[in-house]
Write a protein that holds these residues in place. Structure first.
Motif, PDB file in Angstrom:
ATOM      1  N   GLU A   1      -4.304   8.493 -11.763  1.00  0.00           N
ATOM      2  CA  GLU A   1      -3.946   9.881 -12.056  1.00  0.00           C
ATOM      3  C   GLU A   1      -3.334  10.563 -10.841  1.00  0.00           C
ATOM      4  OE1 GLU A   1      -7.592  11.525 -13.451  1.00  0.00           O
ATOM      5  OE2 GLU A   1      -7.333  10.767 -15.519  1.00  0.00           O
ATOM      6  N   HIS A   2      -3.850  10.268  -9.640  1.00  0.00           N
ATOM      7  CA  HIS A   2      -3.288  10.842  -8.419  1.00  0.00           C
ATOM      8  C   HIS A   2      -1.826  10.425  -8.242  1.00  0.00           C
ATOM      9  CE1 HIS A   2      -3.895  11.662  -3.824  1.00  0.00           C
ATOM     10  NE2 HIS A   2      -3.003  12.457  -4.376  1.00  0.00           N
ATOM     11  N   MET A   3      -1.546   9.133  -8.436  1.00  0.00           N
ATOM     12  CA  MET A   3      -0.173   8.650  -8.298  1.00  0.00           C
ATOM     13  C   MET A   3       0.745   9.312  -9.322  1.00  0.00           C
ATOM     14  SD  MET A   3      -0.413   4.561  -7.520  1.00  0.00           S
ATOM     15  CE  MET A   3      -1.248   3.920  -6.071  1.00  0.00           C
ATOM     16  N   GLU A   4       0.264   9.434 -10.544  1.00  0.00           N
ATOM     17  CA  GLU A   4       1.114   9.987 -11.593  1.00  0.00           C
ATOM     18  C   GLU A   4       1.379  11.472 -11.371  1.00  0.00           C
ATOM     19  OE1 GLU A   4      -0.720   8.768 -15.269  1.00  0.00           O
ATOM     20  OE2 GLU A   4       0.311   6.810 -15.194  1.00  0.00           O
ATOM     21  N   ARG A   5       0.429  12.201 -10.737  1.00  0.00           N
ATOM     22  CA  ARG A   5       0.688  13.607 -10.389  1.00  0.00           C
ATOM     23  C   ARG A   5       1.793  13.718  -9.351  1.00  0.00           C
ATOM     24  NH1 ARG A   5      -5.026  14.155 -10.736  1.00  0.00           N
ATOM     25  NH2 ARG A   5      -5.204  13.920  -8.465  1.00  0.00           N
ATOM     26  N   LEU A   6       1.942  12.659  -8.545  1.00  0.00           N
ATOM     27  CA  LEU A   6       3.006  12.642  -7.535  1.00  0.00           C
ATOM     28  C   LEU A   6       4.335  12.156  -8.108  1.00  0.00           C
ATOM     29  CD1 LEU A   6       0.938  11.126  -4.575  1.00  0.00           C
ATOM     30  CD2 LEU A   6       1.682  13.509  -4.822  1.00  0.00           C
ATOM     31  N   GLY A   7       4.355  11.851  -9.400  1.00  0.00           N
ATOM     32  CA  GLY A   7       5.583  11.415 -10.035  1.00  0.00           C
ATOM     33  C   GLY A   7       5.785   9.920 -10.062  1.00  0.00           C
TER      34      GLY A   7
ATOM     35  N   PRO B   1      12.138  14.067  -9.599  1.00  0.00           N
ATOM     36  CA  PRO B   1      11.973  13.165  -8.450  1.00  0.00           C
ATOM     37  C   PRO B   1      10.521  13.091  -8.011  1.00  0.00           C
ATOM     38  CG  PRO B   1      13.841  14.638  -8.134  1.00  0.00           C
ATOM     39  CD  PRO B   1      13.108  15.137  -9.349  1.00  0.00           C
ATOM     40  N   ALA B   2      10.108  11.907  -7.677  1.00  0.00           N
ATOM     41  CA  ALA B   2       8.726  11.706  -7.228  1.00  0.00           C
ATOM     42  C   ALA B   2       8.580  12.146  -5.785  1.00  0.00           C
ATOM     43  CB  ALA B   2       8.354  10.229  -7.361  1.00  0.00           C
ATOM     44  N   ALA B   3       7.338  12.403  -5.402  1.00  0.00           N
ATOM     45  CA  ALA B   3       7.050  12.745  -4.013  1.00  0.00           C
ATOM     46  C   ALA B   3       7.377  11.556  -3.112  1.00  0.00           C
ATOM     47  CB  ALA B   3       5.583  13.125  -3.880  1.00  0.00           C
ATOM     48  N   TYR B   4       7.749  11.865  -1.887  1.00  0.00           N
ATOM     49  CA  TYR B   4       8.055  10.791  -0.943  1.00  0.00           C
ATOM     50  C   TYR B   4       6.747  10.138  -0.506  1.00  0.00           C
ATOM     51  CZ  TYR B   4       9.572   8.316   3.199  1.00  0.00           C
ATOM     52  OH  TYR B   4       9.814   7.348   4.148  1.00  0.00           O
ATOM     53  N   VAL B   5       6.694   8.828  -0.575  1.00  0.00           N
ATOM     54  CA  VAL B   5       5.514   8.096  -0.122  1.00  0.00           C
ATOM     55  C   VAL B   5       5.925   7.017   0.856  1.00  0.00           C
ATOM     56  CG1 VAL B   5       4.224   8.484  -2.268  1.00  0.00           C
ATOM     57  CG2 VAL B   5       5.647   6.447  -2.033  1.00  0.00           C
ATOM     58  N   VAL B   6       5.013   6.700   1.730  1.00  0.00           N
ATOM     59  CA  VAL B   6       5.218   5.633   2.712  1.00  0.00           C
ATOM     60  C   VAL B   6       4.731   4.332   2.104  1.00  0.00           C
ATOM     61  CG1 VAL B   6       4.624   4.781   5.021  1.00  0.00           C
ATOM     62  CG2 VAL B   6       4.924   7.241   4.623  1.00  0.00           C
ATOM     63  N   VAL B   7       5.558   3.273   2.209  1.00  0.00           N
ATOM     64  CA  VAL B   7       5.230   1.967   1.651  1.00  0.00           C
ATOM     65  C   VAL B   7       4.916   1.017   2.802  1.00  0.00           C
ATOM     66  CG1 VAL B   7       6.003   0.072   0.182  1.00  0.00           C
ATOM     67  CG2 VAL B   7       6.794   2.406  -0.289  1.00  0.00           C
ATOM     68  N   LEU B   8       3.715   0.440   2.779  1.00  0.00           N
ATOM     69  CA  LEU B   8       3.283  -0.459   3.844  1.00  0.00           C
ATOM     70  C   LEU B   8       2.879  -1.797   3.263  1.00  0.00           C
ATOM     71  CD1 LEU B   8       0.992   2.072   5.754  1.00  0.00           C
ATOM     72  CD2 LEU B   8       3.294   1.334   6.427  1.00  0.00           C
TER      73      LEU B   8
ATOM     74  N   ASP C   1       0.850  -1.186   0.000  1.00  0.00           N
ATOM     75  CA  ASP C   1       0.000   0.000   0.000  1.00  0.00           C
ATOM     76  C   ASP C   1       0.882   1.230   0.000  1.00  0.00           C
ATOM     77  OD1 ASP C   1      -2.708  -0.767  -0.061  1.00  0.00           O
ATOM     78  OD2 ASP C   1      -2.597  -1.447   2.014  1.00  0.00           O
ATOM     79  N   LEU C   2       0.468   2.247  -0.713  1.00  0.00           N
ATOM     80  CA  LEU C   2       1.197   3.513  -0.758  1.00  0.00           C
ATOM     81  C   LEU C   2       0.330   4.599  -0.129  1.00  0.00           C
ATOM     82  CD1 LEU C   2       2.521   3.382  -4.459  1.00  0.00           C
ATOM     83  CD2 LEU C   2       3.596   2.463  -2.398  1.00  0.00           C
ATOM     84  N   ARG C   3       0.979   5.478   0.666  1.00  0.00           N
ATOM     85  CA  ARG C   3       0.273   6.622   1.230  1.00  0.00           C
ATOM     86  C   ARG C   3       1.238   7.774   1.429  1.00  0.00           C
ATOM     87  NH1 ARG C   3      -3.070   6.043   5.227  1.00  0.00           N
ATOM     88  NH2 ARG C   3      -3.337   3.786   5.051  1.00  0.00           N
ATOM     89  N   LEU C   4       0.706   8.962   1.434  1.00  0.00           N
ATOM     90  CA  LEU C   4       1.527  10.141   1.704  1.00  0.00           C
ATOM     91  C   LEU C   4       1.808  10.215   3.203  1.00  0.00           C
ATOM     92  CD1 LEU C   4      -0.238  12.766  -0.589  1.00  0.00           C
ATOM     93  CD2 LEU C   4       2.014  11.721  -0.930  1.00  0.00           C
ATOM     94  N   PRO C   5       2.981  10.695   3.586  1.00  0.00           N
ATOM     95  CA  PRO C   5       3.302  10.795   5.026  1.00  0.00           C
ATOM     96  C   PRO C   5       2.261  11.656   5.743  1.00  0.00           C
ATOM     97  CG  PRO C   5       5.247  11.190   3.672  1.00  0.00           C
ATOM     98  CD  PRO C   5       4.078  11.169   2.740  1.00  0.00           C
ATOM     99  N   GLY C   6       1.587  11.046   6.696  1.00  0.00           N
ATOM    100  CA  GLY C   6       0.575  11.773   7.441  1.00  0.00           C
ATOM    101  C   GLY C   6      -0.624  12.177   6.609  1.00  0.00           C
ATOM    102  N   GLY C   7      -0.703  11.644   5.388  1.00  0.00           N
ATOM    103  CA  GLY C   7      -1.763  12.058   4.485  1.00  0.00           C
ATOM    104  C   GLY C   7      -2.632  10.901   4.050  1.00  0.00           C
ATOM    105  N   PRO C   8      -3.312  11.082   2.926  1.00  0.00           N
ATOM    106  CA  PRO C   8      -4.297  10.077   2.488  1.00  0.00           C
ATOM    107  C   PRO C   8      -3.644   8.815   1.924  1.00  0.00           C
ATOM    108  CG  PRO C   8      -4.117  11.808   0.840  1.00  0.00           C
ATOM    109  CD  PRO C   8      -3.278  12.241   2.016  1.00  0.00           C
TER     110      PRO C   8
END
Length: 326
Positions: free
Chosen positions: A277-283, A317-324, A231-238
């Motif tokens: 589309e959301h993921m691709e906007r984050l790079g 560079p892509a946005a930093y995402v948390v990988v769970l 699962d991918l999520r933004l740090p402290g985000g959705p």
């Protein structure tokens, strides 16, 4: 060729192994009159009428092959207007879960809805608005597996049998789950609880097979090892969503499209598109792969993934995402 009816003795030339079942029209083409046919089919005679307008040129019971040919001759008065479907078709496709041909009381024959035919004898007429392209099996026109499967399921009331047939269709490589579900939906069978339960098992089976092929693609095509099922999520985000494989150093994700066409398919597709589309906007580059592409063009799909990985250095560079773990 003369039109004079043949005498009883020469008629024996019609009863060879290739022509033991003939229609009334075929017999007329051989110069056999209706009166002569009636004489041959008299009690104790050498022939018998098996179906309306269809004759066995021997007195004994028909073989499985003869029953199939007779069913088609009864229904197919015009070219390409009949094909075997249902359990008989699955038996011809050698489904282990299908009953053998000899045990079938009825042979399902698919015809256009406009044909004026009735079920009779060993023939059950199945009508459709749109005839599929037949598949030739042992020289006979047979409905594609998914359509034959749906016609068989329409007659089956117990979930275990339906589940065995659907599972064999996928495990045996006959067709993809989405194609099966599309046919079941077209025949309005997804309102039956036991069919819905079997479809859920089918989709799980299809996803497991697709995941195995994805693992195989990475192993055999020399791709770097990804993080699997995360699962991918933004740090402290959705929460961004789950992906089947993710290469964090390259910001490349692979997602298997194992959706099945149902009534809410448009909603699912909208959700999937928004997520991508959301993921691709984050790079993050999202590679969309269907189970069929993995089955039929595994090397080509590996090239697509490898190209995405190689292009990572040329992107911002892509946005930093948390990988769970998922």
């Amino acid at each position: 060729m003369t039109n004079t009816p043949l005498s009883p003795r020469p008629l024996s030339h019609l009863a060879d192994d290739r022509r033991r079942v003939l229609s009334a029209a075929q017999l007329r083409a051989h110069g056999v009159s209706a009166a002569e046919v009636g004489a041959q089919c008299r009690a104790g005679g050498p022939w018998q009428q098996f179906l309306p307008g269809v004759y066995l040129l021997h007195p004994g019971p028909p073989t499985s092959e003869e029953r199939l040919h007779a069913a088609l001759l009864y229904a197919d008065r015009q070219p390409s207007e009949a094909m075997i479907t249902g359990p008989a078709a699955l038996a011809l496709y050698r489904f282990a879960a299908a009953p053998p041909l000899l045990s079938l009381d009825r042979i399902d024959v698919l015809v256009p809805r406009t044909r004026r035919l009735r079920s009779t004898g060993c023939v059950r007429i199945v009508r459709t608005h749109e005839m599929p392209r037949p598949v030739e099996v042992t020289g006979l026109p047979v409905a594609p597996v998914a359509r034959a499967l749906a016609d068989a399921v329409a007659q089956i009331g117990d979930a275990p049998t339906v589940r065995r047939l659907l599972t064999e269709a996928v495990r045996g490589g006959h067709c993809e789950p989405a194609v099966v579900v599309r046919e079941l939906n077209r025949l309005r069978l997804l309102t039956r609880p036991h069919v819905v339960d079997a479809v859920d098992s089918l989709l799980a089976e299809g996803r497991a097979l697709a995941e195995d092929r994805l693992y195989e693609m990475v192993r055999t095509q020399g791709l770097p090892e990804p993080l699997w099922n995360v699962d991918l999520r933004l740090p402290g985000g959705p929460h961004l969503g789950g992906v089947d494989a993710y290469w964090p150093d390259h910001a490349v994700a692979v997602e298997l499209d194992t959706r099945a066409p149902r009534q809410d398919d448009d909603t699912l597709w909208t959700e999937y598109t928004a997520k991508r589309e959301h993921m691709e906007r984050l790079g993050i580059t999202v590679v969309h792969i269907t189970p069929r592409k993995l089955r039929d063009a595994l090397e080509q799909q590996a090239v697509v993934v490898r190209t995405a990985l190689m292009a990572a250095g040329d992107r911002a560079p892509a946005a930093y995402v948390v990988v769970l773990p998922r």
